[in-house]
Scaffold this motif. Structure first.
Motif, PDB file in Angstrom:
ATOM      1  N   LEU A 133       0.853  -1.187   0.000  1.00  0.00           N
ATOM      2  CA  LEU A 133       0.000   0.000   0.000  1.00  0.00           C
ATOM      3  C   LEU A 133       0.887   1.234   0.000  1.00  0.00           C
ATOM      4  O   LEU A 133       1.793   1.364   0.827  1.00  0.00           O
ATOM      5  CB  LEU A 133      -0.891   0.014   1.247  1.00  0.00           C
ATOM      6  N   VAL A 134       0.632   2.140  -0.940  1.00  0.00           N
ATOM      7  CA  VAL A 134       1.287   3.447  -0.956  1.00  0.00           C
ATOM      8  C   VAL A 134       0.255   4.476  -0.532  1.00  0.00           C
ATOM      9  O   VAL A 134      -0.865   4.497  -1.055  1.00  0.00           O
ATOM     10  CB  VAL A 134       1.846   3.794  -2.348  1.00  0.00           C
ATOM     11  N   VAL A 135       0.630   5.335   0.412  1.00  0.00           N
ATOM     12  CA  VAL A 135      -0.290   6.346   0.937  1.00  0.00           C
ATOM     13  C   VAL A 135       0.175   7.725   0.501  1.00  0.00           C
ATOM     14  O   VAL A 135       1.326   8.106   0.709  1.00  0.00           O
ATOM     15  CB  VAL A 135      -0.355   6.284   2.477  1.00  0.00           C
ATOM     16  N   ARG A 136      -0.720   8.483  -0.139  1.00  0.00           N
ATOM     17  CA  ARG A 136      -0.483   9.902  -0.436  1.00  0.00           C
ATOM     18  C   ARG A 136      -1.841  10.579  -0.382  1.00  0.00           C
ATOM     19  O   ARG A 136      -2.663  10.443  -1.285  1.00  0.00           O
ATOM     20  CB  ARG A 136       0.152  10.079  -1.807  1.00  0.00           C
ATOM     21  N   LEU A 137      -2.116  11.297   0.694  1.00  0.00           N
ATOM     22  CA  LEU A 137      -3.476  11.691   1.036  1.00  0.00           C
ATOM     23  C   LEU A 137      -3.884  13.089   0.605  1.00  0.00           C
ATOM     24  O   LEU A 137      -5.015  13.482   0.868  1.00  0.00           O
ATOM     25  CB  LEU A 137      -3.664  11.567   2.559  1.00  0.00           C
ATOM     26  N   ASP A 138      -2.984  13.835  -0.062  1.00  0.00           N
ATOM     27  CA  ASP A 138      -3.357  15.225  -0.321  1.00  0.00           C
ATOM     28  C   ASP A 138      -3.751  15.454  -1.774  1.00  0.00           C
ATOM     29  O   ASP A 138      -4.607  14.755  -2.300  1.00  0.00           O
ATOM     30  CB  ASP A 138      -2.279  16.194   0.172  1.00  0.00           C
ATOM     31  N   SER A 139      -3.157  16.416  -2.470  1.00  0.00           N
ATOM     32  CA  SER A 139      -3.701  16.911  -3.727  1.00  0.00           C
ATOM     33  C   SER A 139      -3.293  16.069  -4.928  1.00  0.00           C
ATOM     34  O   SER A 139      -2.416  15.199  -4.857  1.00  0.00           O
ATOM     35  CB  SER A 139      -3.230  18.349  -3.956  1.00  0.00           C
ATOM     36  N   SER A 140      -3.920  16.376  -6.078  1.00  0.00           N
ATOM     37  CA  SER A 140      -3.592  15.653  -7.308  1.00  0.00           C
ATOM     38  C   SER A 140      -2.142  15.888  -7.713  1.00  0.00           C
ATOM     39  O   SER A 140      -1.463  14.966  -8.185  1.00  0.00           O
ATOM     40  CB  SER A 140      -4.535  16.087  -8.433  1.00  0.00           C
ATOM     41  N   GLY A 141      -1.641  17.107  -7.532  1.00  0.00           N
ATOM     42  CA  GLY A 141      -0.252  17.374  -7.873  1.00  0.00           C
ATOM     43  C   GLY A 141       0.701  16.552  -7.047  1.00  0.00           C
ATOM     44  O   GLY A 141       1.700  16.014  -7.560  1.00  0.00           O
ATOM     45  N   ASP A 142       0.431  16.404  -5.757  1.00  0.00           N
ATOM     46  CA  ASP A 142       1.286  15.597  -4.887  1.00  0.00           C
ATOM     47  C   ASP A 142       1.244  14.126  -5.291  1.00  0.00           C
ATOM     48  O   ASP A 142       2.260  13.427  -5.246  1.00  0.00           O
ATOM     49  CB  ASP A 142       0.853  15.756  -3.430  1.00  0.00           C
ATOM     50  N   ALA A 145       7.919   6.896  -7.456  1.00  0.00           N
ATOM     51  CA  ALA A 145       7.980   6.009  -6.291  1.00  0.00           C
ATOM     52  C   ALA A 145       6.957   4.887  -6.411  1.00  0.00           C
ATOM     53  O   ALA A 145       7.245   3.732  -6.063  1.00  0.00           O
ATOM     54  CB  ALA A 145       7.741   6.812  -5.010  1.00  0.00           C
ATOM     55  N   VAL A 146       5.778   5.190  -6.908  1.00  0.00           N
ATOM     56  CA  VAL A 146       4.743   4.173  -7.076  1.00  0.00           C
ATOM     57  C   VAL A 146       5.202   3.113  -8.073  1.00  0.00           C
ATOM     58  O   VAL A 146       5.001   1.903  -7.862  1.00  0.00           O
ATOM     59  CB  VAL A 146       3.420   4.820  -7.532  1.00  0.00           C
ATOM     60  N   SER A 179       3.485  -7.770  -5.667  1.00  0.00           N
ATOM     61  CA  SER A 179       2.509  -8.581  -6.393  1.00  0.00           C
ATOM     62  C   SER A 179       1.230  -7.802  -6.652  1.00  0.00           C
ATOM     63  O   SER A 179       0.503  -8.074  -7.617  1.00  0.00           O
ATOM     64  CB  SER A 179       2.191  -9.849  -5.607  1.00  0.00           C
ATOM     65  N   ARG A 180       0.959  -6.841  -5.799  1.00  0.00           N
ATOM     66  CA  ARG A 180      -0.200  -5.962  -5.969  1.00  0.00           C
ATOM     67  C   ARG A 180       0.125  -4.636  -5.295  1.00  0.00           C
ATOM     68  O   ARG A 180       0.693  -4.617  -4.200  1.00  0.00           O
ATOM     69  CB  ARG A 180      -1.466  -6.568  -5.362  1.00  0.00           C
ATOM     70  N   THR A 181      -0.239  -3.548  -5.966  1.00  0.00           N
ATOM     71  CA  THR A 181       0.036  -2.215  -5.441  1.00  0.00           C
ATOM     72  C   THR A 181      -1.253  -1.421  -5.378  1.00  0.00           C
ATOM     73  O   THR A 181      -1.913  -1.203  -6.402  1.00  0.00           O
ATOM     74  CB  THR A 181       1.056  -1.475  -6.331  1.00  0.00           C
ATOM     75  N   ALA A 182      -1.623  -0.997  -4.185  1.00  0.00           N
ATOM     76  CA  ALA A 182      -2.786  -0.137  -3.984  1.00  0.00           C
ATOM     77  C   ALA A 182      -2.307   1.240  -3.562  1.00  0.00           C
ATOM     78  O   ALA A 182      -1.259   1.384  -2.925  1.00  0.00           O
ATOM     79  CB  ALA A 182      -3.722  -0.724  -2.936  1.00  0.00           C
TER      80      ALA A 182
END
Length: 353
Positions: free
Chosen positions: A10-19, A26-27, A35-38
């Motif tokens: 799991l990759v977390v980035r909770l703010d704006s579309s630009g961020d 990195a993603v 095997s799976r990336t959310a």
């Protein structure tokens, strides 16, 4: 020997579309080793997340500690997030934040959801919330800082990936823009301090048109009044006419994009289009300038608002951006469009003009 199972990450980035767009390299690194990336995004960033290569699933959570108008803390929303994360059976998580944000609120929730190993950049003492407490390099660009963290967590870009911003191929948009070359001017920004005033943007459109450029003005549905005023009789107004993938298509076909430090500037970089960046110094350009494409920075980096993170300009007349002259804008556009090879350079060429 039994091969090692790749993790569900799991990759977390909770703010704006630009961020979220800046998190793209990195993603892709995470996806190459998983095997799976959310991707867990806020509602503002989720449309951009769906455009990133390597993402198998986009989850959405409106975090009470993020955004310009954060929602209240509720047990129901938190419980729903916990159930979603638990059902995802993630082995690892990487929390991406900007240098002034804390990863610890979401790190606590990730641990409660049973995610085995969590990594983040963090200046505060994390206790047991982080398994990898990474230290960001000083003055690091946001895209590179995110990639640094992914690498520290054991994820590398696949062979042949140059690490630039990237999105899935956008749809054709000639039916929206019409044929022939054009320059995009995007006048809006979620933070007013990072954009021209409407009158100044309208004068720039008129100057670009008088210099022989066909101008297309873009903006979201809530910006239709703004784009209509800025376009006037000199430009094509596409305010409210595009979703994010269509906007990517419009930007991809442009010779150059003139925009403030806002999501569409990073979207332009993700489709390889040069950017004239109207950069208010309320945040540092070294962290958020257009990444990986030819660009020119315009604005006064020594203005009184520098490094204040102000949302509204604290200086009468908005001089750091509205003080940019038409001649400077025209020269910047010319520098990025007069040499066709520039479209293929994809190097950072920021300069104060």
């Amino acid at each position: 020997m039994t091969p090692t199972r790749l993790p569900r990450t799991l990759v977390v980035r909770l703010d704006s579309s630009g961020d979220v767009l800046l998190a793209g390299p990195a993603v892709r690194a995470v996806a190459a080793g998983s095997s799976r990336t959310a991707l867990l995004c806020g509602p503002q960033g989720a449309p951009a997340g769906r455009m990133l290569p390597g993402v198998d699933e986009v989850l959405t959570f409106d975090a009470p500690w993020v955004g310009l108008e954060p929602p209240p803390v509720t047990r129901a929303a938190t419980r729903q997030l916990m159930e979603t994360l638990t059902a995802g059976r993630f082995d690892r998580a990487i929390v991406l934040v900007s240098y002034h944000q804390s990863p610890l609120p979401v790190a606590l929730l990730l641990k409660l959801a049973g995610i085995g190993r969590t990594a983040a950049d963090c200046e505060d003492y994390p206790g047991a919330l982080l398994d990898l407490r990474h230290r960001r390099r000083p003055r690091r660009h946001e895209a590179l800082a995110a990639l640094d963290l992914a690498r520290a967590a054991g994820f590398e870009l696949p062979h042949g990936d140059d690490g630039r911003l990237r999105v899935l191929p956008p749809p054709p948009t000639t039916h929206l823009t019409g044929p022939g070359p054009y320059v995009v001017l995007h006048p809006g920004a979620a933070v007013p301090a990072r954009a021209w005033t409407p009158a100044r943007a309208a004068r720039a459109v008129a100057a670009l048109s008088a210099a022989g450029h066909r101008v297309v003005v873009t903006g979201g549905r809530a910006e239709r009044e703004l784009t209509a005023r800025v376009a006037g009789r000199h430009a094509l107004d596409l305010g409210g006419a595009t979703d994010l993938p269509q906007l990517a298509g419009v930007l991809a076909a442009a010779r150059a994009v003139v925009a403030g430090n806002t999501g569409p500037a990073h979207l332009a970089a993700a489709v390889g289009t040069p950017v004239v960046s109207l950069f208010a110094p309320v945040v540092p350009a070294e962290r958020w300038a257009p990444y990986g494409v030819p660009h020119v920075l315009l604005g006064d980096p020594q203005a009184a608002c520098a490094d204040t993170r102000a949302r509204h300009c604290p200086v009468p007349g908005h001089p750091c951006l509205d003080g940019i002259g038409d001649a400077e804008v025209l020269a910047a556009v010319a520098a990025l469009t007069d040499h066709p090879a520039d479209r293929g350079e994809h190097t950072q060429r920021g300069a104060a003009v």
